[in-house]
Motif scaffolding. Structure first.
Motif, PDB file in Angstrom:
ATOM      1  N   VAL A   2       0.785  -1.059  -0.121  1.00  0.00           N
ATOM      2  CA  VAL A   2       0.038  -0.022   0.208  1.00  0.00           C
ATOM      3  C   VAL A   2       0.862   1.328   0.087  1.00  0.00           C
ATOM      4  N   MET A   3       2.013   1.329   0.857  1.00  0.00           N
ATOM      5  CA  MET A   3       2.914   2.397   0.850  1.00  0.00           C
ATOM      6  C   MET A   3       3.610   2.637  -0.464  1.00  0.00           C
ATOM      7  N   VAL A   4       4.089   1.670  -1.064  1.00  0.00           N
ATOM      8  CA  VAL A   4       4.700   1.712  -2.387  1.00  0.00           C
ATOM      9  C   VAL A   4       3.747   2.335  -3.382  1.00  0.00           C
ATOM     10  N   ALA A   5       2.272   1.998  -3.493  1.00  0.00           N
ATOM     11  CA  ALA A   5       1.557   2.289  -4.249  1.00  0.00           C
ATOM     12  C   ALA A   5       1.174   3.791  -4.240  1.00  0.00           C
ATOM     13  N   TRP A   6       1.741   4.342  -3.143  1.00  0.00           N
ATOM     14  CA  TRP A   6       1.703   5.898  -2.756  1.00  0.00           C
ATOM     15  C   TRP A   6       2.940   6.489  -3.365  1.00  0.00           C
ATOM     16  N   MET A   7       4.011   5.985  -3.508  1.00  0.00           N
ATOM     17  CA  MET A   7       5.359   6.665  -4.031  1.00  0.00           C
ATOM     18  C   MET A   7       5.315   7.106  -5.518  1.00  0.00           C
ATOM     19  N   PRO A   8       4.518   6.302  -6.291  1.00  0.00           N
ATOM     20  CA  PRO A   8       4.639   6.888  -7.729  1.00  0.00           C
ATOM     21  C   PRO A   8       3.469   8.082  -7.527  1.00  0.00           C
ATOM     22  N   ILE A   9       2.354   8.160  -6.533  1.00  0.00           N
ATOM     23  CA  ILE A   9       1.656   9.264  -6.685  1.00  0.00           C
ATOM     24  C   ILE A   9       2.364  10.613  -6.381  1.00  0.00           C
ATOM     25  N   GLY A  10       3.362  10.374  -5.250  1.00  0.00           N
ATOM     26  CA  GLY A  10       3.862  11.502  -5.105  1.00  0.00           C
ATOM     27  C   GLY A  10       4.859  11.722  -5.977  1.00  0.00           C
ATOM     28  N   ILE A  11       5.531  11.098  -6.672  1.00  0.00           N
ATOM     29  CA  ILE A  11       6.594  11.487  -7.771  1.00  0.00           C
ATOM     30  C   ILE A  11       5.870  12.287  -8.800  1.00  0.00           C
ATOM     31  N   ALA A  12       4.589  11.571  -9.297  1.00  0.00           N
ATOM     32  CA  ALA A  12       4.031  12.247 -10.182  1.00  0.00           C
ATOM     33  C   ALA A  12       3.492  13.831  -9.827  1.00  0.00           C
ATOM     34  N   MET A  13       2.971  13.928  -8.706  1.00  0.00           N
ATOM     35  CA  MET A  13       2.661  15.193  -8.239  1.00  0.00           C
ATOM     36  C   MET A  13       3.815  16.271  -8.269  1.00  0.00           C
ATOM     37  N   GLY A  14       4.992  15.788  -7.873  1.00  0.00           N
ATOM     38  CA  GLY A  14       6.133  16.590  -8.095  1.00  0.00           C
ATOM     39  C   GLY A  14       6.241  17.059  -9.314  1.00  0.00           C
ATOM     40  N   VAL A  15       6.418  16.274 -10.219  1.00  0.00           N
ATOM     41  CA  VAL A  15       6.476  16.066 -11.645  1.00  0.00           C
ATOM     42  C   VAL A  15       5.650  17.295 -12.375  1.00  0.00           C
ATOM     43  N   TYR A  16       4.280  16.986 -11.960  1.00  0.00           N
ATOM     44  CA  TYR A  16       3.083  17.957 -12.437  1.00  0.00           C
ATOM     45  C   TYR A  16       3.576  19.483 -11.982  1.00  0.00           C
ATOM     46  N   ASP A  17       3.854  19.315 -10.610  1.00  0.00           N
ATOM     47  CA  ASP A  17       4.012  20.675 -10.135  1.00  0.00           C
ATOM     48  C   ASP A  17       4.999  21.381 -10.631  1.00  0.00           C
ATOM     49  N   MET A  18       6.179  20.816 -10.960  1.00  0.00           N
ATOM     50  CA  MET A  18       7.261  21.336 -11.739  1.00  0.00           C
ATOM     51  C   MET A  18       7.020  21.858 -13.205  1.00  0.00           C
ATOM     52  N   CYS A  19       6.275  21.022 -13.874  1.00  0.00           N
ATOM     53  CA  CYS A  19       5.817  21.344 -15.192  1.00  0.00           C
ATOM     54  C   CYS A  19       4.940  22.449 -15.343  1.00  0.00           C
ATOM     55  N   HIS A  20       4.008  22.506 -14.432  1.00  0.00           N
ATOM     56  CA  HIS A  20       3.029  23.515 -14.301  1.00  0.00           C
ATOM     57  C   HIS A  20       3.709  24.882 -14.205  1.00  0.00           C
ATOM     58  N   ARG A  21       4.571  24.703 -13.339  1.00  0.00           N
ATOM     59  CA  ARG A  21       5.369  26.311 -13.243  1.00  0.00           C
ATOM     60  C   ARG A  21       6.159  26.427 -14.329  1.00  0.00           C
ATOM     61  N   TYR A  22       7.015  25.437 -14.618  1.00  0.00           N
ATOM     62  CA  TYR A  22       7.932  25.730 -15.901  1.00  0.00           C
ATOM     63  C   TYR A  22       7.107  26.292 -17.104  1.00  0.00           C
ATOM     64  N   LEU A  23       6.006  25.830 -17.418  1.00  0.00           N
ATOM     65  CA  LEU A  23       5.321  26.084 -18.577  1.00  0.00           C
ATOM     66  C   LEU A  23       4.863  27.347 -18.626  1.00  0.00           C
TER      67      LEU A  23
END
Length: 439
Positions: A289-310
């Motif tokens: 269950v914990m590992v299923a949340w790690m890709p959630i966090g990674i994807a959130m960070g990438v989206y946040d970075m792309c949102h600002r960058y664009l």
């Protein structure tokens, strides 16, 4: 007359060479001033469906304190350590102060978080740095949880308080060079002797193992042929742990090869709750269950970075965010994250109510890592050339996600666990080969 190139090179003074060739790299904010690097982490913009409304006040508080620590303490240094493939030991006291180690364990100095709260904390760490989240996962949701669920009362009192403070560090050793997905066939042996056990064998890919004070190790009992668990001290004679070099992902995590050469473990350090491989599932159910949340966090960070960058980066006289193709990719990333969040949240609720099945846990892990892979790949495209620089997070996340896609059960193995559950037919081993006719 043309002067030979070799002659010109010889005449160049060492001082001139030094002044031209030995300059340090420009700071990325100077080299590329049009966009902010990940050392100044972007604010969270990825909770589009307002997951916070589904959280308790305690879970919200955990999310905020972990987010603040990661953005303030880890974001400014993570690229440097990732590039060097070194672990940032300086942040261990700061992670310890968050009081999240031990996750769902109650008492013994552990926080006694809900499964949701523990998962949220891990995702918030992964949002900024996946290596730090893996460090906590191994230490807390594997090693500590094994002692908490399968250890004796004496072992819990002896080991958990210091592990909860991160004043001592643990690792969890199951995987071997010849047995990854087929972990139940492990070869490391435990032989009963007077006063304890002798461990012989080898483990591989064990996170934290090069500096762990306490090693939770699984071995095959030579008398019963069943899997038993043991707590091994780092200074045990015959124990050797060396770092695995040349990884392309989770570079800050110190994965190791462990050798056991007649390592003695006293009886008091055998885990009484581990008497077969099935007992490990009590721990793996939570950790998956914990590992299923790690890709959630990674994807959130990438989206946040792309949102600002664009919105910061301009081409053809307009911000990249103004272009239709970029908006479409950004929305696709955002949609993936909302679905991943809801799968992760529902998985936590199923576990907390005692209804979660192994197949559900495996589907959550496999599906979330697949969607995160797509999300991070789109983010890599959106950042263009800067998408291959760790300074802008996405390249680092792109690489870090690959081992997460594989560990705690590969994508394929997890789908087979779910497939077995929904069909009632196991398909892990290939069908036996038919004997060939000799005509």
């Amino acid at each position: 007359m043309k002067v030979p190139a070799t002659k010109i090179q010889e005449e160049m003074s060492k001082e001139a060479k030094s002044s031209y060739f030995d300059l340090p790299a420009l700071d990325v904010s100077v080299a590329f001033p049009q966009a902010t690097p990940a050392s100044v982490f972007p604010k969270c913009t990825s909770d589009y469906y307002q997951l916070d409304d589904l959280l308790t006040s305690e879970e919200k508080a955990v999310r905020l304190k972990v987010r603040e620590c990661m953005e303030k303490e880890i974001a400014p240094i993570m690229t440097k350590y990732w590039e060097k493939a070194e672990f940032p030991f300086e942040v261990i006291p700061k992670l310890g102060a968050l009081h999240i180690s031990g996750g769902t364990i109650k008492g013994y100095g552990c926080p006694g978080l809900s499964v949701t709260g523990s998962a949220i904390a891990l995702a918030e760490i992964a949002r900024v740095d996946a290596s730090c989240s893996t460090f906590i996962l191994v230490h807390s949701s594997l090693a500590m949880l094994t002692i908490g669920l399968l250890g004796s009362e004496m072992q819990r009192q002896k080991y958990l308080p210091s592990l909860a403070e991160l004043s001592s560090i643990s690792c969890w050793g199951l995987t071997e060079p010849d047995y990854g997905s087929d972990a139940s066939a492990l070869r490391t042996t435990a032989t009963k002797v007077e006063g304890g056990w002798i461990l012989e064998g080898q483990k591989r890919w064990i996170g934290n193992s090069t500096f762990a004070d306490v090693l939770v190790i699984f071995a095959r009992n030579t008398a019963t042929n069943q899997i038993n668990g043991f707590i091994v001290q780092k200074d045990a004679p015959g124990l050797q742990s060396t770092k695995i070099e040349n990884k392309i992902g989770l570079r800050m995590v110190q994965n190791g090869d462990i050798l056991f050469k007649k390592v003695f473990v006293p009886d008091e350090d055998r885990l009484p709750g581990v008497n077969s491989f099935k007992d490990t599932s009590k721990v793996l159910a939570v950790s998956r269950v914990m590992v299923a949340w790690m890709p959630i966090g990674i994807a959130m960070g990438v989206y946040d970075m792309c949102h600002r960058y664009l919105k910061e980066r301009k081409q053809f006289g307009a911000p990249l965010a103004a272009f239709q193709l970029n908006q479409q990719k950004l929305v696709q990333m955002l949609g993936n994250i909302q679905a991943m969040l809801l799968v992760g949240w529902r998985l936590c609720k199923l576990y907390e109510s005692g209804k979660m099945t192994p197949g559900q846990a495996s589907l959550g892990k496999s599906w979330n890592t697949l969607r995160a892979r797509e999300t991070v790949s789109l983010g890599r495209e959106l950042l263009g050339g800067n998408g291959i620089l760790a300074d802008f997070l996405v390249a680092k996340a792109f690489c870090d996600l690959e081992p997460i896609y594989t560990f705690e059960g590969t994508y394929d193995i997890n789908t087979l666990v779910t497939g077995r559950e929904i069909t009632g037919l196991p398909s892990f081993k290939p069908a036996p080969l038919r004997p060939q006719s000799h005509l």
